[in-house]
Design a protein around this motif. Structure first.
Motif, PDB file in Angstrom:
ATOM      1  N   LEU A   1       0.828  -1.204   0.000  1.00 58.87           N
ATOM      2  CA  LEU A   1       0.000   0.000   0.000  1.00 58.87           C
ATOM      3  C   LEU A   1       0.858   1.248   0.000  1.00 58.87           C
ATOM      4  O   LEU A   1       0.565   2.230  -0.709  1.00 58.87           O
ATOM      5  CB  LEU A   1      -0.932  -0.004   1.222  1.00 58.87           C
ATOM      6  CG  LEU A   1      -2.078  -1.011   1.215  1.00 58.87           C
ATOM      7  CD1 LEU A   1      -2.840  -0.969   2.528  1.00 58.87           C
ATOM      8  CD2 LEU A   1      -3.029  -0.745   0.049  1.00 58.87           C
ATOM      9  N   GLU A   2       1.942   1.241   0.772  1.00 60.67           N
ATOM     10  CA  GLU A   2       2.811   2.413   0.831  1.00 60.67           C
ATOM     11  C   GLU A   2       3.588   2.595  -0.472  1.00 60.67           C
ATOM     12  O   GLU A   2       3.839   3.724  -0.895  1.00 60.67           O
ATOM     13  CB  GLU A   2       3.756   2.297   2.025  1.00 60.67           C
ATOM     14  CG  GLU A   2       3.017   2.344   3.349  1.00 60.67           C
ATOM     15  CD  GLU A   2       3.946   2.396   4.549  1.00 60.67           C
ATOM     16  OE1 GLU A   2       5.169   2.263   4.368  1.00 60.67           O
ATOM     17  OE2 GLU A   2       3.442   2.562   5.676  1.00 60.67           O
ATOM     18  N   VAL A   3       3.997   1.497  -1.104  1.00 64.99           N
ATOM     19  CA  VAL A   3       4.665   1.596  -2.405  1.00 64.99           C
ATOM     20  C   VAL A   3       3.715   2.209  -3.425  1.00 64.99           C
ATOM     21  O   VAL A   3       4.088   3.110  -4.195  1.00 64.99           O
ATOM     22  CB  VAL A   3       5.146   0.214  -2.881  1.00 64.99           C
ATOM     23  CG1 VAL A   3       5.640   0.284  -4.324  1.00 64.99           C
ATOM     24  CG2 VAL A   3       6.260  -0.296  -1.976  1.00 64.99           C
ATOM     25  N   MET A   4       2.456   1.761  -3.441  1.00 68.22           N
ATOM     26  CA  MET A   4       1.490   2.297  -4.401  1.00 68.22           C
ATOM     27  C   MET A   4       1.127   3.747  -4.073  1.00 68.22           C
ATOM     28  O   MET A   4       0.843   4.535  -4.983  1.00 68.22           O
ATOM     29  CB  MET A   4       0.245   1.409  -4.427  1.00 68.22           C
ATOM     30  CG  MET A   4       0.480   0.062  -5.099  1.00 68.22           C
ATOM     31  SD  MET A   4      -1.014  -0.929  -5.321  1.00 68.22           S
ATOM     32  CE  MET A   4      -1.299  -1.480  -3.635  1.00 68.22           C
ATOM     33  N   MET A   5       1.128   4.109  -2.800  1.00 71.37           N
ATOM     34  CA  MET A   5       0.889   5.505  -2.437  1.00 71.37           C
ATOM     35  C   MET A   5       1.949   6.408  -3.048  1.00 71.37           C
ATOM     36  O   MET A   5       1.645   7.498  -3.557  1.00 71.37           O
ATOM     37  CB  MET A   5       0.868   5.661  -0.911  1.00 71.37           C
ATOM     38  CG  MET A   5      -0.430   5.220  -0.252  1.00 71.37           C
ATOM     39  SD  MET A   5      -0.322   5.169   1.559  1.00 71.37           S
ATOM     40  CE  MET A   5       0.047   6.880   1.918  1.00 71.37           C
ATOM     41  N   VAL A   6       3.199   5.968  -3.022  1.00 71.55           N
ATOM     42  CA  VAL A   6       4.278   6.756  -3.620  1.00 71.55           C
ATOM     43  C   VAL A   6       4.085   6.860  -5.126  1.00 71.55           C
ATOM     44  O   VAL A   6       4.136   7.961  -5.704  1.00 71.55           O
ATOM     45  CB  VAL A   6       5.651   6.132  -3.292  1.00 71.55           C
ATOM     46  CG1 VAL A   6       6.757   6.835  -4.073  1.00 71.55           C
ATOM     47  CG2 VAL A   6       5.940   6.211  -1.796  1.00 71.55           C
TER      48      VAL A   6
END
Length: 300
Positions: A226-231
């Protein structure tokens, strides 16, 4: 608060390198066979690790590059410190509150505030770290010009319509709230009230260790993608802008890391996950998993 800002400043190069590492586009194959690889043009290998990104940033941009994006990061830290609502209220009520109607309403409102602020923070912090433009520390207008697209500057609310970003941030916050609530019901309620009494705590040590290991693994498997996709989603609107100035170097051939600038961008949460897996592999979705796993244990 001063000590918090001090340590945040001290560790910021690591956070900035993590954001760049997650934003770094490393396709498994060349998308256009007729063109040479970007790496061949730069005569350097594409950095794929956190240490590699740190070295590349330091070599190409120096100390300024290592601390690019620190001002919006510290600004949001001060904002959370002053508000203290979205995180502290949710954690406090989930752990120690009585789950009645008013508690659920408070948690819902606090979570909504957290979602809205997370979208704004992701856009400004991630773009400030990954931008190839110089961000002025003393001119808000120039900084906004560097961080927002023309459409977003004219209509700031458009950042909430960035494909997939709001959905990703919502899932991120719901995951945090949900795991806190689950830990309360499955773990905290079974602990003795007197944490200082070793005899009372000793029978619960296996449960405590198991909870920590499970939280570590779950954060690495679920929270990291989720954090990778947020970036990726938060920087997409700026990374895919068409360059009109002839004397401006192509986006792909400048900067310590390569951003995905294809015309067919991520169209949503599912599209982002699918394209990352197809183009770069599963490993790209779990970049920096150790950072998220350890950090998650502290606040989840």
């Amino acid at each position: 608060m001063i000590y918090t800002l001090f340590f945040a400043t001290l560790l910021f190069p690591l956070k900035g390198a993590l954001i760049r590492c997650r934003a770094n586009f490393t396709p498994k194959v060349q998308l256009v066979p007729e063109l040479p690889l970007v790496d061949d043009l730069q005569h350097v290998s594409q950095p794929r690790s956190l240490v590699g990104v740190l070295r590349r940033v330091n070599a190409e941009e120096g100390i300024d590059g290592l601390y690019k994006g620190i001002l919006p990061t510290l600004g949001f830290m001060l904002l959370w410190e002053q508000m203290s609502i979205p995180s502290i209220v949710v954690i406090g009520y989930l752990h120690f509150g009585v789950y009645d109607q008013s508690t659920v309403l408070i948690i819902a409102i606090a979570s909504l505030v957290k979602i809205i602020a997370t979208v704004i923070e992701a856009v400004f912090v991630n773009r400030a770290v990954t931008t190839r433009e110089d961000i002025s520390s003393f001119s808000l207008r120039r900084a906004l010009d560097a961080l927002l697209s023309p459409t977003e500057r004219k209509h700031p609310y458009r950042i909430f319509s960035i494909p997939g970003l709001l959905a990703t941030c919502t899932l991120w916050v719901l995951y945090i709230v949900g795991t806190i609530g689950a830990r309360h019901f499955l773990f905290v309620k079974h602990l003795p009230e007197n944490f200082g009494n070793w005899e009372d705590m000793r029978p619960h040590i296996p449960l405590l260790v198991g909870a920590v290991i499970f939280s570590f693994a779950l954060n690495a498997l679920v929270l990291t993608p989720l954090e990778v996709m947020m970036v990726r989603l938060s920087i997409q609107a700026k990374a895919t802008q068409v360059v009109l100035l002839l004397d401006t170097p192509p986006v792909e051939t400048s900067g310590p890391v390569r951003l995905r600038t294809d015309k067919d961008g991520y169209t949503g949460l599912i599209s982002c996950a699918r394209l990352i897996i197809e183009e770069e592999g599963w490993d790209a979705l779990h970049r920096g998993w150790w950072w998220t796993a350890f950090r998650g244990i502290l606040f989840i």
